[in-house]
Each structure stands twice: as C-alpha cells, then as structure tokens.
Write an enzyme that holds these catalytic residues in place. Structure first.
Site, PDB file in Angstrom:
ATOM      1  N   ASP A  14       0.934   2.762  -0.450  1.00  0.00           N
ATOM      2  CA  ASP A  14       0.565   2.497   0.063  1.00  0.00           C
ATOM      3  C   ASP A  14      -0.925   4.035   0.630  1.00  0.00           C
ATOM      4  O   ASP A  14      -1.503   4.064   1.388  1.00  0.00           O
ATOM      5  CB  ASP A  14       0.555   2.750   1.923  1.00  0.00           C
ATOM      6  CG  ASP A  14       1.708   1.390   2.585  1.00  0.00           C
ATOM      7  OD1 ASP A  14       0.981   0.923   1.614  1.00  0.00           O
ATOM      8  OD2 ASP A  14       2.119   1.783   3.277  1.00  0.00           O
ATOM      9  N   HIS A  45      -2.279  -4.821   0.278  1.00  0.00           N
ATOM     10  CA  HIS A  45      -3.169  -3.497  -0.182  1.00  0.00           C
ATOM     11  C   HIS A  45      -4.768  -4.540   0.771  1.00  0.00           C
ATOM     12  O   HIS A  45      -5.493  -5.297   0.783  1.00  0.00           O
ATOM     13  CB  HIS A  45      -3.514  -4.391  -1.632  1.00  0.00           C
ATOM     14  CG  HIS A  45      -2.217  -3.821  -2.140  1.00  0.00           C
ATOM     15  ND1 HIS A  45      -2.529  -3.886  -3.769  1.00  0.00           N
ATOM     16  CD2 HIS A  45      -1.080  -3.644  -1.757  1.00  0.00           C
ATOM     17  CE1 HIS A  45      -1.139  -3.847  -4.325  1.00  0.00           C
ATOM     18  NE2 HIS A  45      -0.505  -3.105  -2.894  1.00  0.00           N
ATOM     19  N   GLN A 228       3.192  -1.427  -4.203  1.00  0.00           N
ATOM     20  CA  GLN A 228       4.309  -0.411  -4.257  1.00  0.00           C
ATOM     21  C   GLN A 228       3.826   1.216  -5.391  1.00  0.00           C
ATOM     22  O   GLN A 228       3.068   0.853  -5.214  1.00  0.00           O
ATOM     23  CB  GLN A 228       5.913  -0.851  -4.388  1.00  0.00           C
ATOM     24  CG  GLN A 228       6.779  -1.925  -3.731  1.00  0.00           C
ATOM     25  CD  GLN A 228       5.549  -3.468  -4.115  1.00  0.00           C
ATOM     26  OE1 GLN A 228       5.893  -3.623  -5.394  1.00  0.00           O
ATOM     27  NE2 GLN A 228       5.109  -3.931  -2.854  1.00  0.00           N
TER      28      GLN A 228
HETATM   29  P1  GDP Z   1      -2.434   0.250  -0.797  1.00  0.00           P
HETATM   30  O1  GDP Z   1      -1.204  -0.462  -0.160  1.00  0.00           O
HETATM   31  O2  GDP Z   1      -1.982   1.552  -1.610  1.00  0.00           O
HETATM   32  O3  GDP Z   1      -4.003  -0.508  -0.666  1.00  0.00           O
HETATM   33  O4  GDP Z   1      -2.611   0.513   0.820  1.00  0.00           O
HETATM   34  P2  GDP Z   1      -3.564  -0.058   2.254  1.00  0.00           P
HETATM   35  O5  GDP Z   1      -4.084  -0.413   2.478  1.00  0.00           O
HETATM   36  O6  GDP Z   1      -2.093  -0.213   2.388  1.00  0.00           O
HETATM   37  O7  GDP Z   1      -3.057   1.848   3.162  1.00  0.00           O
HETATM   38  C1  GDP Z   1      -4.504   2.263   2.499  1.00  0.00           C
HETATM   39  C2  GDP Z   1      -4.794   2.589   4.108  1.00  0.00           C
HETATM   40  O8  GDP Z   1      -5.797   3.718   4.126  1.00  0.00           O
HETATM   41  C3  GDP Z   1      -5.924   1.012   4.488  1.00  0.00           C
HETATM   42  O9  GDP Z   1      -6.190   1.215   5.448  1.00  0.00           O
HETATM   43  C4  GDP Z   1      -7.338   1.241   3.529  1.00  0.00           C
HETATM   44  O10 GDP Z   1      -8.443   1.426   4.282  1.00  0.00           O
HETATM   45  C5  GDP Z   1      -7.930   2.797   4.306  1.00  0.00           C
HETATM   46  N1  GDP Z   1      -8.069   3.976   2.902  1.00  0.00           N
HETATM   47  C6  GDP Z   1      -8.550   3.771   2.432  1.00  0.00           C
HETATM   48  N2  GDP Z   1      -8.859   5.056   1.392  1.00  0.00           N
HETATM   49  C7  GDP Z   1      -9.594   5.680   2.135  1.00  0.00           C
HETATM   50  C8  GDP Z   1     -10.327   6.659   2.320  1.00  0.00           C
HETATM   51  O11 GDP Z   1     -10.209   7.474   1.148  1.00  0.00           O
HETATM   52  N3  GDP Z   1     -10.150   7.324   4.087  1.00  0.00           N
HETATM   53  C9  GDP Z   1      -9.990   6.850   4.814  1.00  0.00           C
HETATM   54  N4  GDP Z   1      -9.711   6.933   5.827  1.00  0.00           N
HETATM   55  N5  GDP Z   1      -8.665   5.818   4.919  1.00  0.00           N
HETATM   56  C10 GDP Z   1      -8.442   5.232   3.592  1.00  0.00           C
HETATM   57  P1  IMO Z   2       2.170  -1.316  -0.679  1.00  0.00           P
HETATM   58  O1  IMO Z   2       1.551  -2.353  -2.508  1.00  0.00           O
HETATM   59  C1  IMO Z   2       4.820   1.196   0.890  1.00  0.00           C
HETATM   60  C2  IMO Z   2       9.327   0.622   1.071  1.00  0.00           C
HETATM   61  C3  IMO Z   2       9.675  -0.879   2.079  1.00  0.00           C
HETATM   62  C4  IMO Z   2      10.688  -0.672   1.640  1.00  0.00           C
HETATM   63  C5  IMO Z   2      10.690   0.023   0.194  1.00  0.00           C
HETATM   64  C6  IMO Z   2      11.801  -1.399   0.009  1.00  0.00           C
HETATM   65  O2  IMO Z   2       1.611  -1.848   0.631  1.00  0.00           O
HETATM   66  O3  IMO Z   2       1.991   0.335  -1.117  1.00  0.00           O
HETATM   67  P2  IMO Z   2      10.999  -4.121   0.209  1.00  0.00           P
HETATM   68  O4  IMO Z   2      10.259  -5.290   1.665  1.00  0.00           O
HETATM   69  O5  IMO Z   2      10.201  -4.142  -1.396  1.00  0.00           O
HETATM   70  O6  IMO Z   2      12.470  -4.606   0.250  1.00  0.00           O
HETATM   71  O7  IMO Z   2      11.745  -2.633   0.757  1.00  0.00           O
HETATM   72  O8  IMO Z   2       9.830  -0.222   0.094  1.00  0.00           O
HETATM   73  N1  IMO Z   2       7.802  -0.925   0.672  1.00  0.00           N
HETATM   74  C7  IMO Z   2       6.296  -0.490   0.726  1.00  0.00           C
HETATM   75  N2  IMO Z   2       6.331   0.187   1.199  1.00  0.00           N
HETATM   76  N3  IMO Z   2       4.236   0.120   0.714  1.00  0.00           N
HETATM   77  C8  IMO Z   2       4.555  -1.119   0.229  1.00  0.00           C
HETATM   78  O9  IMO Z   2       3.437  -1.907  -0.788  1.00  0.00           O
HETATM   79  C9  IMO Z   2       6.119  -1.492   0.165  1.00  0.00           C
HETATM   80  N4  IMO Z   2       6.499  -2.877  -0.320  1.00  0.00           N
HETATM   81  C10 IMO Z   2       8.090  -1.887   0.275  1.00  0.00           C
HETATM   82  O10 IMO Z   2       9.279   0.023   3.229  1.00  0.00           O
HETATM   83  O11 IMO Z   2      11.621   1.125   2.424  1.00  0.00           O
HETATM   84 MG    MG Z   3      -0.494  -1.151   1.604  1.00  0.00          MG
END
Ligand code: GDP
Ligand code: IMO
Ligand code: MG
Length: 457
Positions: A14, A45, A228
């Site tokens: 994330d 994502h 991840q």
């Molecule tokens: P990923 O799994 O690595 O793609 O990340 P996620 O989408 O799960 O979580 C990142 C969150 O942060 C999302 O809601 C994005 O829209 C948000 N985000 C990404 N970059 C920025 C930033 O620079 N500032 C803020 N405020 N939000 C961001």
């Molecule tokens: P993105 O790509 C954050 C975490 C789960 C748990 C551990 C194992 O969005 O960054 P699983 O379902 O893979 O067996 O869970 O990994 N986890 C993540 N945490 N972002 C993710 O993906 C995750 N994918 C799995 O919360 O702790």
């Molecule tokens: Mg994510």
C-alpha cells in the site's frame, strides 16, 4: 537491449504503487508493456483517473494508458475476480486487445478461498491476518504440484481435474476443520468460477518470457509492477507474517522466466510514514501493541464514532496513530481493514532499497504529514538495549526499541504552484536521500494523478 523496470513497494504494501505505475504508464507507447509478476487479488492498487477512483486487484495499473498489459506466470488468478474487475472498467472490450495472460499463472479455486479463511479463523490470535483471497493455499498447491494453471483450462479434462482438486480440498476442510460449506452458497461460487473460466478463455494467452523478451529486443519499455511489499516477501519479509510469493525484484526473473540480466535497477516506492495491514511485528507502530490489537479487532465505523477527529499532535501516540490513519485514509483497499500506522523506519527501508537494488525512489503521501507539528523517523534499532544497524532474524521475538530523529513540519503549503517543496519538507527529503543512497525523484503531494513534485528532470 533495454531492461525490465521493476516498480516495487519498499514497506508492507500500500505504498502507492498503483498511482506510481499509472503515472509511468501514462508516458508509455503502444509497444511498451506493463506486467504484474506475482500475487493475486490480495493486492489493491488505487488510481484516480479523470476524478474517479479505480482499484486494480489483478490487472496492471495501466488501463488508462496505451501500453499492453500482461498478467505474468508468477501470479495466482481468481477467474471470477478477474472477470468482475475487467468488466467494471469503462470501454473494456477495446482495452481487452491490449491484455494478455500467462498460461503458467495458477488458478485460485473457490475452495482455496475457503481454506484460507477457515484456517485463519481457527488460528485465533495467532493468525497472519491474510486477506482471505486464497493466496496461501493456491501457492501451496502449486509448490505441492497439485495446482491447476490457466493453460489447463483449454484441455478436455479440465472439469475432471477441477472436481478432483475441489473434492480434495473439501475433504481437508471436513477433516481438519470440521467444516462443510453451505450447498447453495458453494454452488453459486462455483458458477461464478466457471463464468470466470469462460471469460479467461476469451483473453490472449502469451508466455511471459516470449512477450517480454520480444519487447526488450525491440528497445521497448517493460515495467514490472510489484504487488504487496518487500517486507511481505515470503522469504525476505517478516516470516511468517508475509504473503506467499516473492515480492522483491529478485523474484521477477523466476516469476516471468526471463534472464536475471534483463532486470534493471528498481524504482522503489515508499510512504513518508509506514502502514501495515494484518498481524506481525511493526517496531515503529504509533501506540504499539494497543494499536495492533485495536486495528485487529475494531471496524472503521466504530473508530470514526469513537474518534471523530483524532489529534495528530496528541501526547498519546495511540491517538496520533489514529490521526495518521484518518489523514492518510489508511483503510484497506481490498478488505476495508484499519491499516496500522507508524513512523518511517529507516533500518527496514535501507534493507528494502538494498534487497531490490532500488536505484530510484518515489516517496508517496508526504502531504499526509502536514497536520503534524513534528514528525519522527526511526534511524536505528536498540535490540535488547544495544543499538544496531542490523535487522534481527525474527523481529517478532526481539525487544526492539526504535531510536528516533525528529523533523519540523512545514507550516503552510507543502509545495508551491511551481512545484517547489517547503524548506522543511526539502530538508526531510534530502536527509532521506543521503541515508538511503538513492535519489527521490518524485514526492507525492495528494492522491490524484497530478499530485506530485518531480525533483529531477
Ligand atoms: P498500492 O497498493 O501500493 O497501490 O497502494 P494503495 O492503493 O493500496 O494505497 C495507497 C493509497 O494512497 C491510495 O488510496 C492512493 O490513492 C493514495 N495515495 C497515493 N499517493 C498519494 C499521495 O502522494 N498523497 C495522498 N494523500 N494519497 C496518495
Ligand atoms: P498491495 O499490493 C498490504 C498482507 C495481508 C496479510 C499478509 C498475508 O495492495 O500492496 P495474503 O492474503 O497475501 O495471504 O495476506 O499480507 N497483504 C497486504 N498488505 N497490501 C497488500 O497488497 C497486501 N497483500 C497482502 O494483510 O498481513
Ligand atoms: Mg494496496
């Protein structure tokens, strides 16, 4: 020959990989390629496009560019989730021509999901905190040499093989967990699975190595989108609190069948602080154990009711952690869970930069820290009272005390209209660059596509 550009999360997931990849993809042409190489729909994502939010779980985060998109051989694919995600994208029929899937990718069956969630709930407080998407069980079947792969769906014995594997899983559920699924509910899940299989059959199948090597040999760009994060890598993360695949850049050649020499320096993405979903050690967690238990047991709605506006400058770190979660909207993109929050951890980040050969860095979400008066960064660990730069073998078994350095926070805007960072923010960014030994080329200043400061041209 050009090289694959890995885009890798340097923390616990994330980090903002979706936004980062979408931004790179916006600059790619139709002969370029964006590939997912591992994981499945445990990933979430997020990108904003034309003011609308999209969350990609299986498709690479490149739907709104021109490049081709490939789901690689190291992935685990839930066919009905892929169908649902795809059909929700406006203009998918056109987009479909740009999508291909590897026949080597492993299929997630409805029973894999059941085993994942039932086995997790049987562990009680010892659970990993899996997303319940069937990731662990499907990769387990793969290394156990029992899995069904995407390429198997084109053979006549597919249904027979599916039935055999499903029946095995049902026996395990019965014997080990005394669990029998509700008949109607399970029939509905299987119906959706087979709808997903029919959908998969309509996609182009491509061997990952072939499609990537062809693109590279023509000098086209290939981006490998990690899912991840480094600390969730099955071997190089905080085992057992990890996912079941290799999330680091070293996993790419094996996941895609390309030569190691094809892999270039990685773009490493990290947040200006740290979050973690699920269980496991988190040395810099704001509020420590209290936060870990809270995030495991509470729902977002309850937290909102109890802390309508948590104070980022509270003297209680637990409340600061809640404030950080609220200001950063740190709620799971896949499961809606509360993400645990904490200060930036440099020992772990340095480790991640090294493991991935991250030669370029992107720092996301610096804007989120704007509400604080002072922020902290962990510069070293004290393990059992002794300061060290080494990461212990098992973080969860050592008494780790983070050593912190404080930074002042900018008072006004984080960046001006010309894209110049406030002096305090620049001081923070430059300090991180010097410690991490790589340039921070982009700084995130908000969630939307255009919300970033580019530092090197
Ligand atoms: P990923 O799994 O690595 O793609 O990340 P996620 O989408 O799960 O979580 C990142 C969150 O942060 C999302 O809601 C994005 O829209 C948000 N985000 C990404 N970059 C920025 C930033 O620079 N500032 C803020 N405020 N939000 C961001
Ligand atoms: P993105 O790509 C954050 C975490 C789960 C748990 C551990 C194992 O969005 O960054 P699983 O379902 O893979 O067996 O869970 O990994 N986890 C993540 N945490 N972002 C993710 O993906 C995750 N994918 C799995 O919360 O702790
Ligand atoms: Mg994510």
């Amino acid at each position: 020959m050009s090289q694959v550009i890995p885009v890798i999360g340097l923390q616990w997931g994330d980090e903002g990989k979706g936004k980062g990849v979408a931004q790179i993809a916006a600059g790619l042409g139709q002969n370029d390629l964006v590939v997912r190489f591992q994981g499945g729909n445990n990933a979430g994502h997020t990108i904003y496009h034309d003011g609308k939010q999209y969350v990609f779980h299986l498709l690479p985060s490149a739907a709104f560019g021109k490049a081709s998109m490939h789901m690689g051989g190291g992935m685990v694919i839930n066919p009905s989730a892929l169908r649902e995600e795809s059909l929700a994208i406006p203009g998918f029929e056109e987009l479909k021509n740009r999508i291909s899937v590897s026949p080597h990718a492993v299929l997630i069956l409805p029973t894999h999901q059941l085993i994942d969630s039932i086995s997790e709930s049987s562990l009680g407080a010892k659970k990993i905190g899996s997303t319940g998407k069937g990731i662990g069980p499907s990769y387990t079947d793969f290394v156990w040499r029992k899995a069904l792969r995407v390429g198997d769906i084109f053979y006549n014995d597919f249904k027979e093989r599916y039935d055999g594997l499903r029946d095995n899983h049902l026996r395990i559920l019965q014997k080990d967990y005394d669990y029998e699924p509700d008949k109607n509910d399970f029939a509905e899940k299987e119906k959706k699975f087979f709808e997903g299989i029919e959908f998969l059959k309509t996609l182009v199948m491509k061997n990952s190595a072939d499609i990537i090597e062809e693109a590279l040999s023509k000098g086209n760009k290939v981006v490998a989108e990690g899912a991840q994060g480094t600390l969730l890598d099955v071997r190089w993360g905080n085992y057992p609190y990890v996912t079941s695949s290799h999330t680091v850049s070293g996993g790419i050649p094996s996941a895609l069948g390309v030569q190691p020499a094809c892999i270039g320096g990685a773009i490493g993405i990290f947040k200006a602080y740290v979050t973690k979903v699920g269980e496991g050690p988190f040395p810099t967690e704001l509020g420590g154990e209290k936060s870990a238990v809270w995030c495991r047991d509470q729902k977002a709605e309850y937290e909102k009711e109890k802390y309508p506006k948590a104070d980022p400058n509270s003297s209680d770190p637990f409340e600061q952690g809640i404030a950080l979660r609220q200001m950063g909207s740190e709620f799971g993109a896949t499961t809606g869970r509360l993400r645990r929050t904490g200060w930036l951890d440099l020992p772990l980040l340095k480790y991640a930069v090294k493991v991935n050969n991250a030669t370029e860095l992107v720092m996301a979400k610096l804007d989120v820290l704007s509400g604080f008066k002072e922020i902290k960064v962990c510069t070293a660990y004290k393990v059992n009272g002794k300061e060290t730069n080494k990461i212990p073998f098992d973080l969860s078994r050592e008494k780790i005390e983070p050593v912190y350095k404080s930074f002042r926070v900018w008072k006004g805007e984080l960046a001006d209209k010309a894209g110049k960072l406030a002096p305090e923010a620049l001081e923070y960014v430059k300090y991180l660059e010097s410690v991490l030994g790589a340039p921070i080329t982009f700084v995130g200043t908000g969630p939307e596509e255009q919300d970033f400061v580019r530092r090197y041209w």
